[in-house]
Design a protein around this motif. Structure first.
Motif, PDB file in Angstrom:
ATOM      1  N   PRO A 326      21.160  82.940  10.124  1.00  0.00           N
ATOM      2  CA  PRO A 326      21.419  81.816  11.169  1.00  0.00           C
ATOM      3  C   PRO A 326      22.079  80.488  10.696  1.00  0.00           C
ATOM      4  N   VAL A 327      21.598  79.979   9.113  1.00  0.00           N
ATOM      5  CA  VAL A 327      22.170  78.866   9.009  1.00  0.00           C
ATOM      6  C   VAL A 327      23.643  78.984   8.378  1.00  0.00           C
ATOM      7  N   SER A 328      23.928  80.275   7.849  1.00  0.00           N
ATOM      8  CA  SER A 328      25.449  80.374   7.650  1.00  0.00           C
ATOM      9  C   SER A 328      26.386  80.433   9.061  1.00  0.00           C
ATOM     10  N   GLN A 329      25.894  80.930  10.066  1.00  0.00           N
ATOM     11  CA  GLN A 329      26.259  81.036  11.354  1.00  0.00           C
ATOM     12  C   GLN A 329      26.501  79.663  11.924  1.00  0.00           C
ATOM     13  N   LYS A 330      25.393  78.821  11.983  1.00  0.00           N
ATOM     14  CA  LYS A 330      25.550  77.217  12.364  1.00  0.00           C
ATOM     15  C   LYS A 330      26.519  76.590  11.516  1.00  0.00           C
ATOM     16  N   LEU A 331      26.505  76.796  10.274  1.00  0.00           N
ATOM     17  CA  LEU A 331      27.216  76.050   9.396  1.00  0.00           C
ATOM     18  C   LEU A 331      28.714  76.510   9.751  1.00  0.00           C
ATOM     19  N   TYR A 332      29.186  77.797  10.022  1.00  0.00           N
ATOM     20  CA  TYR A 332      30.443  77.936  10.318  1.00  0.00           C
ATOM     21  C   TYR A 332      31.013  77.373  11.583  1.00  0.00           C
ATOM     22  N   ASP A 333      29.919  77.558  12.615  1.00  0.00           N
ATOM     23  CA  ASP A 333      30.332  77.095  13.989  1.00  0.00           C
ATOM     24  C   ASP A 333      30.512  75.544  13.991  1.00  0.00           C
ATOM     25  N   THR A 334      29.731  74.940  13.118  1.00  0.00           N
ATOM     26  CA  THR A 334      29.847  73.319  13.204  1.00  0.00           C
ATOM     27  C   THR A 334      30.974  73.006  12.316  1.00  0.00           C
ATOM     28  N   ILE A 335      31.304  73.567  11.195  1.00  0.00           N
ATOM     29  CA  ILE A 335      32.493  73.148  10.234  1.00  0.00           C
ATOM     30  C   ILE A 335      33.720  73.296  11.221  1.00  0.00           C
ATOM     31  N   THR A 336      33.811  74.585  11.716  1.00  0.00           N
ATOM     32  CA  THR A 336      35.190  75.078  12.441  1.00  0.00           C
ATOM     33  C   THR A 336      35.224  73.955  14.012  1.00  0.00           C
ATOM     34  N   GLY A 337      34.233  73.780  14.305  1.00  0.00           N
ATOM     35  CA  GLY A 337      34.069  72.660  15.581  1.00  0.00           C
ATOM     36  C   GLY A 337      34.467  71.448  15.214  1.00  0.00           C
ATOM     37  N   LEU A 338      34.114  71.022  14.052  1.00  0.00           N
ATOM     38  CA  LEU A 338      34.611  69.742  13.539  1.00  0.00           C
ATOM     39  C   LEU A 338      36.029  69.725  13.330  1.00  0.00           C
ATOM     40  N   GLN A 339      36.528  70.827  12.661  1.00  0.00           N
ATOM     41  CA  GLN A 339      37.883  70.778  12.455  1.00  0.00           C
ATOM     42  C   GLN A 339      38.822  70.967  13.556  1.00  0.00           C
ATOM     43  N   ASN A 340      38.227  71.862  14.667  1.00  0.00           N
ATOM     44  CA  ASN A 340      39.205  72.020  15.569  1.00  0.00           C
ATOM     45  C   ASN A 340      38.948  70.885  16.783  1.00  0.00           C
ATOM     46  N   GLY A 341      37.945  70.125  16.567  1.00  0.00           N
ATOM     47  CA  GLY A 341      38.002  68.948  17.511  1.00  0.00           C
ATOM     48  C   GLY A 341      37.126  69.103  18.630  1.00  0.00           C
ATOM     49  N   THR A 342      36.467  70.462  18.634  1.00  0.00           N
ATOM     50  CA  THR A 342      35.516  70.544  19.906  1.00  0.00           C
ATOM     51  C   THR A 342      34.008  70.169  19.627  1.00  0.00           C
ATOM     52  N   ILE A 343      33.803  69.580  18.195  1.00  0.00           N
ATOM     53  CA  ILE A 343      32.447  68.810  18.021  1.00  0.00           C
ATOM     54  C   ILE A 343      32.881  67.566  17.616  1.00  0.00           C
ATOM     55  N   GLU A 344      32.085  66.651  18.246  1.00  0.00           N
ATOM     56  CA  GLU A 344      32.364  65.334  17.899  1.00  0.00           C
ATOM     57  C   GLU A 344      31.953  64.794  16.352  1.00  0.00           C
ATOM     58  N   ASP A 345      33.066  64.470  15.837  1.00  0.00           N
ATOM     59  CA  ASP A 345      33.182  64.176  14.395  1.00  0.00           C
ATOM     60  C   ASP A 345      32.297  62.589  13.877  1.00  0.00           C
ATOM     61  N   THR A 346      31.147  62.579  13.851  1.00  0.00           N
ATOM     62  CA  THR A 346      30.191  61.467  13.594  1.00  0.00           C
ATOM     63  C   THR A 346      30.621  61.144  11.858  1.00  0.00           C
ATOM     64  N   PHE A 347      31.022  61.843  11.139  1.00  0.00           N
ATOM     65  CA  PHE A 347      31.029  61.911   9.760  1.00  0.00           C
ATOM     66  C   PHE A 347      32.461  60.962   9.407  1.00  0.00           C
ATOM     67  N   GLY A 348      33.370  60.877  10.442  1.00  0.00           N
ATOM     68  CA  GLY A 348      34.510  60.388   9.910  1.00  0.00           C
ATOM     69  C   GLY A 348      35.414  61.248   9.012  1.00  0.00           C
ATOM     70  N   TRP A 349      35.295  62.328   9.201  1.00  0.00           N
ATOM     71  CA  TRP A 349      35.982  63.634   8.552  1.00  0.00           C
ATOM     72  C   TRP A 349      37.306  63.711   8.624  1.00  0.00           C
ATOM     73  N   THR A 350      37.597  63.649   9.907  1.00  0.00           N
ATOM     74  CA  THR A 350      38.864  64.307  10.587  1.00  0.00           C
ATOM     75  C   THR A 350      39.897  63.223  10.725  1.00  0.00           C
ATOM     76  N   LEU A 351      40.958  63.517  10.480  1.00  0.00           N
ATOM     77  CA  LEU A 351      42.389  62.886  10.839  1.00  0.00           C
ATOM     78  C   LEU A 351      43.331  63.308  11.664  1.00  0.00           C
ATOM     79  N   THR A 352      43.592  62.768  13.048  1.00  0.00           N
ATOM     80  CA  THR A 352      44.650  63.246  13.888  1.00  0.00           C
ATOM     81  C   THR A 352      46.134  62.829  13.732  1.00  0.00           C
ATOM     82  N   ILE A 353      46.984  63.844  13.802  1.00  0.00           N
ATOM     83  CA  ILE A 353      48.109  63.501  13.610  1.00  0.00           C
ATOM     84  C   ILE A 353      48.927  63.507  14.916  1.00  0.00           C
TER      85      ILE A 353
END
Ligand code: PLP
Ligand code: COI
Length: 353
Positions: A326-353
């Motif tokens: 479950p932790v691996s799955q949650k981390l995968y879903d969260t990281i890919t969600g942040l990367q794709n922009g489907t999860i709001e980035d509260t960490f300031g990790w993403t940069l849009t071009i």
């Protein structure tokens, strides 16, 4: 930085984004910039992707003075391109450069160059689930000279490769071989740097592991062969009795950007995280007692890669019945969600071009 752009007159046909594999297809353009002692970094340009011509005496061929990085661009909404923590790759570039006597590359040049080449080839960012545009920046020593010394000239190049999952098995748990004979790096060596020599040193064990049906090698420390270090292309995490444990940054492992993100995410979820030494004996004991709940690798190419099986000498440990935890799955879903922009980035990790 002034970047000259020369577009190709013969664009390639786009590949089938459903069948990309990893690192096999390259886009229409590449970024190139030269370094000359006394002049610094100069002549930044984006040109059609093509072979480069180098003298057989070129230093990189003989003594391996080179570095590389790896990051990805993801397709966002309305044709936007998204980058994940490129500033961290820029910083790590200079940590590697310092170790390899390669001149410092200003962080803003690195990020600007990545943004510019991704912008030019943004149509190559695949849109299938689990795909992205893998970005490979690298620097090579280019003096024609056979003496062992730092080169006085370099090339910084960025190529792009639309890619799918790093492992052919995708998110399915992989088998990992804990290597008890060969070592990858020692403290004081280059283990923390992202340079080809570390990967060349790893091939012999990787071949052995592959021949035995394992996907990658898990390295032990180079002195006692006792403590867990990292996997060939990933950092490693364990969930033991509810605690997330990962080897501390000792100087001989790569300070992964995904590793850093996973630590921050787990802490933000209130999970206990320990960065410390972990011996292979502790791991075997934890598995025997049922305390070892999950094992997963982290990396840009691999994202979160659950480990279903670990081999050490005659012991073969099955983790979580060979299923994704479950932790691996949650981390995968969260990281890919942040990367794709489907999860709001509260960490300031993403940069849009
Ligand atoms: N360790 C090694 C040896 C790697 O090659 C990689 C891949 O880049 C990693 C760890 C993970 O680092 P990152 O998360 O920055 O991609
Ligand atoms: C990455 O994850 O970006 C890497 O560099 C791993 C690589 C050696 C394929």
């Amino acid at each position: 930085m002034n970047i000259r752009i020369e577009k190709t007159t013969t664009p390639k046909a786009k590949p089938d984004f459903k069948n990309l594999g990893f690192g096999k297809i390259f886009t229409d353009h590449m970024f190139v910039m030269d370094y000359t002692e006394g002049k610094g970094w100069h002549d930044a340009r984006i040109v059609p992707f093509a072979n480069i011509e180098l003298s057989p005496a070129c230093m990189v061929f003989h003594y391996g003075q080179e570095m590389f990085e790896g990051l990805k661009a993801y397709r966002g909404e309305n044709g936007s391109a998204r980058l994940f923590r490129p500033d961290m790759n820029a910083k790590r570039t200079n940590a590697t450069n310092e170790r390899l006597c390669i001149p410092n590359l200003p962080e803003e040049y690195f990020v600007e160059a990545v943004k510019a080449i991704v912008d030019v080839d943004r149509d190559w960012i695949p849109n299938e689930p689990g795909t992205s545009l893998y970005i490979r920046p690298f620097i090579i020593a280019t003096d024609d000279f056979l003496g062992v010394a730092p080169s006085k000239t370099y090339k910084f190049i960025i190529i792009l490769s639309p890619s799918g999952a790093y492992y052919a098995s995708g998110l399915a748990p992989v088998g990992i071989w804990i290597e008890d004979d060969y070592v990858r790096a020692v403290k004081g060596g280059m283990g923390f740097a992202k340079t080809g020599g570390n990967y060349a040193a790893s091939l012999i064990a990787q071949v052995k592991a592959h021949d035995d049906g394992y996907s990658q090698v898990l390295w032990l420390d180079g002195v006692e062969r006792k403590y867990i270090e990292e996997v060939g292309a990933m950092n490693i995490f364990f969930k033991i009795n509810g605690v997330i444990v990962t080897p501390e940054l000792s100087g001989s492992i790569l300070p992964g950007i995904t590793r850093n993100s996973v630590i921050q995410l787990c802490k933000s979820w209130g999970m206990p995280v320990e960065e410390r030494k972990i011996s292979v004996e502790e791991l075997i004991e934890a598995q025997k007692s049922g305390a070892l709940e999950e094992v997963f690798g982290t990396g840009t190419a691999a994202v979160i890669s659950p480990v279903g099986k670990l081999r050490y000498k005659d012991d073969v440990m099955t983790i979580n019945s060979g299923d994704i935890g479950p932790v691996s799955q949650k981390l995968y879903d969260t990281i890919t969600g942040l990367q794709n922009g489907t999860i709001e980035d509260t960490f300031g990790w993403t940069l849009t071009i």
